[in-house]
Design a protein around this motif. Structure first.
Motif, PDB file in Angstrom:
ATOM      1  N   SER A 256      -5.855   3.178   8.457  1.00  0.00           N
ATOM      2  CA  SER A 256      -7.298   3.088   8.665  1.00  0.00           C
ATOM      3  C   SER A 256      -7.871   2.008   7.758  1.00  0.00           C
ATOM      4  N   CYS A 257      -8.961   1.402   8.236  1.00  0.00           N
ATOM      5  CA  CYS A 257      -9.637   0.344   7.500  1.00  0.00           C
ATOM      6  C   CYS A 257     -11.069   0.260   8.011  1.00  0.00           C
ATOM      7  N   ASN A 258     -12.031   0.377   7.108  1.00  0.00           N
ATOM      8  CA  ASN A 258     -13.450   0.252   7.472  1.00  0.00           C
ATOM      9  C   ASN A 258     -13.861   1.174   8.622  1.00  0.00           C
TER      10      ASN A 258
ATOM     11  N   LEU B  25      -9.456  -2.969   2.690  1.00  0.00           N
ATOM     12  CA  LEU B  25      -8.306  -2.244   2.175  1.00  0.00           C
ATOM     13  C   LEU B  25      -7.828  -1.224   3.191  1.00  0.00           C
ATOM     14  N   PHE B  26      -6.517  -1.082   3.275  1.00  0.00           N
ATOM     15  CA  PHE B  26      -5.918  -0.155   4.222  1.00  0.00           C
ATOM     16  C   PHE B  26      -5.588   1.168   3.542  1.00  0.00           C
ATOM     17  N   ARG B  27      -5.600   2.225   4.338  1.00  0.00           N
ATOM     18  CA  ARG B  27      -5.135   3.545   3.892  1.00  0.00           C
ATOM     19  C   ARG B  27      -4.128   4.018   4.927  1.00  0.00           C
TER      20      ARG B  27
ATOM     21  N   TYR C  13       0.853  -1.194   0.000  1.00  0.00           N
ATOM     22  CA  TYR C  13       0.000   0.000   0.000  1.00  0.00           C
ATOM     23  C   TYR C  13       0.883   1.236   0.000  1.00  0.00           C
TER      24      TYR C  13
END
Length: 128
Positions: A45-47, A78-80, A5
């Motif tokens: 962050s995720c969901n 998915l991660f940010r 990512y």
């Protein structure tokens, strides 16, 4: 979800995170190109869930951070990744509390109270 990512500072891509799942944990290996003039933290962050991974340290020309986080804290998806300055500018009297850092205002806690602002726990000190 496992994979690679991008890590962003604002809208600029400054690095990459490799995510692997090991049992009940996600293992994050983050590498960033940062100036080093400001201490920064890496957040994932995720969901709708956010986790502060910590402060990357200079290693071999990169700023690097390795951390394990329980899967249940972030869930699946998915991660940010985002780099943020270590301390935000808070209004006068609010002092953020970080578990891994010493608290410099112990002598002023007698009339203080704890508060959470924008998801950050901290102490509101009485005005002098």
């Amino acid at each position: 979800m496992e994979g690679r990512y991008d890590i962003f500072l604002g809208q600029e891509r400054v690095g990459q995170a490799v995510v692997e799942r090991q049992g009940l944990y996600y293992c994050f290996d983050c590498r960033c190109k940062l100036s080093g003039t400001v201490i920064c933290r890496i957040n994932v962050s995720c969901n709708g869930h956010q986790e502060d991974l910590g402060i990357p340290v200079p290693t071999e020309g990169w700023f690097r951070l390795k951390k394990k986080v329980p899967v249940k804290r972030l869930g699946k998806g998915l991660f940010r990744f985002q780099v943020t300055p270590r301390h935000r500018a808070w209004e006068k009297g609010f002092v953020p509390v970080y578990p891994e850092e010493p608290f410099a205002y112990l002598s002023k806690l007698q009339n203080a109270f704890m508060e959470v602002r924008e998801g950050q726990a901290g102490v509101v000190l009485p005005s002098e």
